[in-house]
Design an enzyme around this catalytic site. Structure first.
Site, mmCIF file in Angstrom:
data_model
loop_
_atom_site.group_PDB
_atom_site.id
_atom_site.type_symbol
_atom_site.label_atom_id
_atom_site.label_comp_id
_atom_site.label_asym_id
_atom_site.label_seq_id
_atom_site.Cartn_x
_atom_site.Cartn_y
_atom_site.Cartn_z
ATOM 1 N N LYS A 22 0.850 -1.208 0.000
ATOM 2 C CA LYS A 22 0.000 0.000 0.000
ATOM 3 C C LYS A 22 0.876 1.244 0.000
ATOM 4 O O LYS A 22 0.641 2.192 -0.760
ATOM 5 C CB LYS A 22 -0.882 -0.001 1.240
ATOM 6 C CG LYS A 22 -1.508 1.337 1.590
ATOM 7 C CD LYS A 22 -2.357 1.291 2.828
ATOM 8 C CE LYS A 22 -1.592 1.519 4.089
ATOM 9 N NZ LYS A 22 -1.318 2.938 4.398
ATOM 10 N N ASN A 23 1.934 1.229 0.843
ATOM 11 C CA ASN A 23 2.738 2.446 1.034
ATOM 12 C C ASN A 23 3.767 2.673 -0.055
ATOM 13 O O ASN A 23 4.518 3.642 0.004
ATOM 14 C CB ASN A 23 3.393 2.432 2.416
ATOM 15 C CG ASN A 23 2.358 2.631 3.511
ATOM 16 O OD1 ASN A 23 1.204 2.978 3.228
ATOM 17 N ND2 ASN A 23 2.734 2.366 4.739
ATOM 18 N N ARG A 93 -4.515 10.816 4.422
ATOM 19 C CA ARG A 93 -3.409 11.766 4.576
ATOM 20 C C ARG A 93 -2.441 11.681 3.408
ATOM 21 O O ARG A 93 -1.832 12.673 3.004
ATOM 22 C CB ARG A 93 -2.704 11.430 5.879
ATOM 23 C CG ARG A 93 -1.793 12.451 6.367
ATOM 24 C CD ARG A 93 -1.194 12.033 7.677
ATOM 25 N NE ARG A 93 -0.163 12.972 8.018
ATOM 26 C CZ ARG A 93 1.004 13.016 7.386
ATOM 27 N NH1 ARG A 93 1.262 12.128 6.443
ATOM 28 N NH2 ARG A 93 1.909 13.905 7.711
ATOM 29 N N CYS A 117 -4.598 12.399 12.911
ATOM 30 C CA CYS A 117 -5.406 11.179 12.861
ATOM 31 C C CYS A 117 -5.233 10.504 14.217
ATOM 32 O O CYS A 117 -4.602 11.045 15.127
ATOM 33 C CB CYS A 117 -4.962 10.274 11.720
ATOM 34 S SG CYS A 117 -3.377 9.512 12.029
ATOM 35 N N ARG A 122 0.644 14.403 13.109
ATOM 36 C CA ARG A 122 1.145 14.115 11.759
ATOM 37 C C ARG A 122 1.179 15.377 10.872
ATOM 38 O O ARG A 122 0.515 15.477 9.852
ATOM 39 C CB ARG A 122 0.315 13.017 11.112
ATOM 40 C CG ARG A 122 0.354 11.753 11.949
ATOM 41 C CD ARG A 122 -0.331 10.607 11.297
ATOM 42 N NE ARG A 122 0.450 10.099 10.168
ATOM 43 C CZ ARG A 122 0.004 9.096 9.407
ATOM 44 N NH1 ARG A 122 -1.178 8.566 9.634
ATOM 45 N NH2 ARG A 122 0.735 8.663 8.401
ATOM 46 N N ASP A 309 4.910 0.374 12.097
ATOM 47 C CA ASP A 309 3.689 -0.255 11.562
ATOM 48 C C ASP A 309 3.546 -1.709 11.992
ATOM 49 O O ASP A 309 2.524 -2.330 11.701
ATOM 50 C CB ASP A 309 3.670 -0.172 10.029
ATOM 51 C CG ASP A 309 3.489 1.251 9.561
ATOM 52 O OD1 ASP A 309 3.658 1.516 8.355
ATOM 53 O OD2 ASP A 309 3.202 2.125 10.400
ATOM 54 N N ILE A 331 8.091 6.834 16.941
ATOM 55 C CA ILE A 331 7.734 7.545 15.707
ATOM 56 C C ILE A 331 6.482 8.400 15.888
ATOM 57 O O ILE A 331 6.454 9.566 15.521
ATOM 58 C CB ILE A 331 7.516 6.542 14.532
ATOM 59 C CG1 ILE A 331 8.727 5.629 14.370
ATOM 60 C CG2 ILE A 331 7.168 7.307 13.256
ATOM 61 C CD1 ILE A 331 9.991 6.322 13.898
ATOM 62 N N ARG A 401 -8.590 -0.335 4.775
ATOM 63 C CA ARG A 401 -7.752 0.668 4.112
ATOM 64 C C ARG A 401 -6.445 0.046 3.616
ATOM 65 O O ARG A 401 -5.850 0.502 2.660
ATOM 66 C CB ARG A 401 -7.416 1.808 5.072
ATOM 67 C CG ARG A 401 -8.604 2.621 5.493
ATOM 68 C CD ARG A 401 -8.183 3.805 6.298
ATOM 69 N NE ARG A 401 -7.163 4.596 5.599
ATOM 70 C CZ ARG A 401 -6.709 5.759 6.048
ATOM 71 N NH1 ARG A 401 -7.159 6.250 7.178
ATOM 72 N NH2 ARG A 401 -5.803 6.437 5.366
HETATM 73 C C1 EPZ Z 1 4.455 6.828 6.400
HETATM 74 O O1 EPZ Z 1 3.674 7.854 6.957
HETATM 75 C C2 EPZ Z 1 3.529 5.630 6.262
HETATM 76 N N1 EPZ Z 1 2.413 5.978 5.382
HETATM 77 C C3 EPZ Z 1 2.991 5.234 7.659
HETATM 78 O O2 EPZ Z 1 2.208 4.065 7.496
HETATM 79 C C4 EPZ Z 1 4.188 4.909 8.553
HETATM 80 O O3 EPZ Z 1 3.717 4.599 9.845
HETATM 81 C C5 EPZ Z 1 5.134 6.121 8.616
HETATM 82 O O4 EPZ Z 1 5.548 6.483 7.271
HETATM 83 C C6 EPZ Z 1 6.382 5.837 9.426
HETATM 84 O O5 EPZ Z 1 7.067 4.748 8.870
HETATM 85 C C7 EPZ Z 1 2.622 5.989 4.046
HETATM 86 O O6 EPZ Z 1 3.712 5.724 3.564
HETATM 87 C C8 EPZ Z 1 1.445 6.337 3.190
HETATM 88 P P1 EPZ Z 1 6.481 10.189 8.441
HETATM 89 P P2 EPZ Z 1 4.240 9.380 6.962
HETATM 90 O O7 EPZ Z 1 6.383 11.442 7.638
HETATM 91 O O8 EPZ Z 1 5.112 9.597 5.796
HETATM 92 C C9 EPZ Z 1 6.623 13.455 11.885
HETATM 93 C C10 EPZ Z 1 0.361 2.667 7.790
HETATM 94 O O9 EPZ Z 1 -0.054 2.102 8.801
HETATM 95 N N2 EPZ Z 1 6.553 14.434 10.788
HETATM 96 O O10 EPZ Z 1 7.616 9.260 8.185
HETATM 97 O O11 EPZ Z 1 3.077 10.256 7.170
HETATM 98 C C11 EPZ Z 1 5.343 12.631 11.987
HETATM 99 O O12 EPZ Z 1 4.376 13.305 12.760
HETATM 100 C C12 EPZ Z 1 0.811 4.108 7.854
HETATM 101 O O13 EPZ Z 1 0.482 2.128 6.660
HETATM 102 C C13 EPZ Z 1 6.656 15.791 11.091
HETATM 103 O O14 EPZ Z 1 6.790 16.172 12.247
HETATM 104 O O15 EPZ Z 1 5.126 9.367 8.273
HETATM 105 C C14 EPZ Z 1 5.831 11.364 12.646
HETATM 106 O O16 EPZ Z 1 5.919 11.558 14.037
HETATM 107 C C15 EPZ Z 1 0.553 4.711 9.226
HETATM 108 N N3 EPZ Z 1 6.588 16.692 10.082
HETATM 109 C C16 EPZ Z 1 7.248 11.187 12.083
HETATM 110 O O17 EPZ Z 1 7.646 12.498 11.609
HETATM 111 C C17 EPZ Z 1 6.433 16.299 8.767
HETATM 112 O O18 EPZ Z 1 6.400 17.178 7.873
HETATM 113 C C18 EPZ Z 1 7.348 10.203 10.925
HETATM 114 O O19 EPZ Z 1 6.373 10.593 9.979
HETATM 115 C C19 EPZ Z 1 6.332 14.920 8.473
HETATM 116 C C20 EPZ Z 1 6.401 14.002 9.505
#
Ligand code: EPZ
Length: 430
Positions: A22-23, A93, A117, A122, A309, A331, A401
């Site tokens: 998915k990701n 998102r 969420c 996020r 995850d 995370i 999802r």
């Molecule tokens: C991706 O989300 C995945 N989703 C998530 O999978 C996964 O949990 C996550 O990466 C971490 O591995 C997709 O790829 C579609 P991040 P993403 O940006 O990119 C903070 C699932 O279950 N952050 O790596 O949104 C954020 O709040 C989903 O399949 C900022 O502060 O995650 C988090 O604490 C859930 N500012 C951390 O960084 C930003 O601009 C990591 O977020 C961006 C992120």
């Protein structure tokens, strides 16, 4: 609102085929916006988030054909709007992944600022910082992020991410592919999905090196072309079924997977007593060793370490393991909501900030529980599969999802599970 009714106790046995990630499919579909030529993606999982992403592309003006259920043929030749609306972004998102491609190809993009969420606020501040570094102007207008390239084209730059962000890295890779000049991303995410997206972009003509390492270099080109690409298998679905075999005391053969994409998960589960045999590069054989399951600590960190995850699924397994385990979630700030539901089933879990202490083994008994997010719902299914009696899981739209045909797959390996639904149109279709 759909529910799952699960009667626990059946050891799962048989073969499971893993679907597309998915990701990876989400950013790869977004990347089709970078060209007017046709991009064909194979092994796209038939899950709700990808149906949403397809709708977003069509709302923007792209043509999406699915000659087969898991093949998407996208032609973004007639993009006539540059906006991802709130009603789509609030449900998914990952719609923010449209920002980079629209900004790079058309010099403008408007995406509703995603709300938080269940698992955390996020924000996307790192994405927006990166776009500004690439020469874009970014403003917030009535809840929408409005990005523009004042010179008509983005300018390559150096991007230093203070925190690893998966979709942030993906957004920048896509935007920089059409920027003028060279872009370097430092502290880039290294997930397999980053490498998969880079493979697609390179097939489209992008000049990218270093994907999968902390430093990625992109030399912008004037335009990108069509391509054909097969999405990698879903490493989190793979990890989820490994835990399913272990927690039910069964034996599974897991095919069409990529063991090398979840080495940290395989290593940790082997440490706690799960026998995981690699039959070949795409097949695992999983069972529990004779000595049973032993508790072990885990901390979630960016790839290649143990993925956030898989944290909820691992917690379910620890409720059935001998000893005390400490699970640290680094995370997301609120990713333990599955714990209170497992406690209702008899688990012994104490939460203190971003740390969960799990004592086991505890006998779990079926109970009505509520899913809160995608991976939490998967962990409640796992707990229910080994619980005594009936569990009714509510709000399973979360699981739809990201897990394709989960009821049908589980029933095929002996689980006693049924979907109690008002509308099974998407959920269990072919
Ligand atoms: C991706 O989300 C995945 N989703 C998530 O999978 C996964 O949990 C996550 O990466 C971490 O591995 C997709 O790829 C579609 P991040 P993403 O940006 O990119 C903070 C699932 O279950 N952050 O790596 O949104 C954020 O709040 C989903 O399949 C900022 O502060 O995650 C988090 O604490 C859930 N500012 C951390 O960084 C930003 O601009 C990591 O977020 C961006 C992120």
């Amino acid at each position: 609102m759909d529910k799952f009714l699960i009667r626990g106790g059946n050891p799962l046995k048989g073969t499971i085929e893993i679907g597309g990630a998915k990701n990876s499919a989400l950013p790869c579909l977004a990347a089709t916006l970078l060209t007017a030529e046709t991009v064909t993606l194979h092994n796209v999982p038939y899950v709700k988030d990808l149906i949403t992403q397809r709708r977003l592309l069509e709302d923007l003006g792209a043509t999406v054909l699915t000659p087969e259920l898991r093949t998407h043929r996208v032609t973004a030749a007639n993009i006539d709007t540059f906006e991802a609306p709130y009603e789509l972004v609030k449900t998914m998102r990952a719609s923010v992944l449209a920002l980079g491609p629209l900004l790079a190809r058309f010099g403008k993009a408007k995406v509703s600022l995603p709300g938080g969420c269940a698992i955390g606020t996020r924000p996307i501040d790192l994405h927006l910082m990166a776009f500004e570094r690439l020469g874009a102007t970014v403003s917030l207008e009535s809840g929408d992020v409005v990005a523009r390239a004042p010179k008509g084209r983005l300018e390559g730059s150096q991007i230093d991410f203070e925190k690893v962000t998966v979709t942030g890295t993906e957004n920048v890779m896509m935007a920089a592919s059409l920027a003028r000049g060279r872009t370097i991303i430092r502290n880039a995410a290294m997930e397999p999905e980053i490498e998969d997206l880079a493979e697609l972009l390179k097939k489209m003509g992008a000049q990218i090196s270093g994907a999968g390492t902390p430093e990625i270099e992109i030399i912008g080109v004037d335009e990108l072309g069509g391509a054909e690409h097969t999405i990698i298998p879903d490493r989190i679905e793979t990890g989820t079924f490994i835990v399913a075999a272990a927690i039910t005391g069964g034996e599974l053969e897991i095919a069409h997977c990529r063991p090398d994409h979840l080495a940290a998960v395989i290593s940790k589960l082997s440490d706690v007593g799960v026998e995981i045999e690699k039959k070949n590069d795409s097949t695992l054989k999983v069972r529990v060793s004779g000595n049973g399951l032993k508790a072990a600590d885990v901390i979630t960190e960016p790839h290649p370490k143990f993925p956030t995850d898989m944290q909820a699924q691992y917690m379910a397994l620890m409720t059935r393991s001998e000893g005390t385990s400490k699970i640290v979630e680094t995370i997301f700030e609120n990713r333990f909501m599955h714990a209170s539901e497992m406690i209702r089933m008899g688990a012994d879990i104490h939460i203190n900030g971003n740390t969960a202490i799990v004592r086991g083994p505890r006998k779990l008994t079926g109970a009505p529980v509520i899913a809160s997010d995608l991976r939490a719902s998967a962990s409640l299914v796992l707990a229910a599969l080994c619980a005594e009696g009936e569990t009714l899981i509510d709000r399973v739209y979360h699981i739809d999802r990201g897990y394709e045909r989960i009821v049908r797959k589980l029933r095929s390996i002996g689980a006693d599970i049924e979907r109690v639904t008002e509308d099974s149109a998407v959920a269990e279709a072919v």
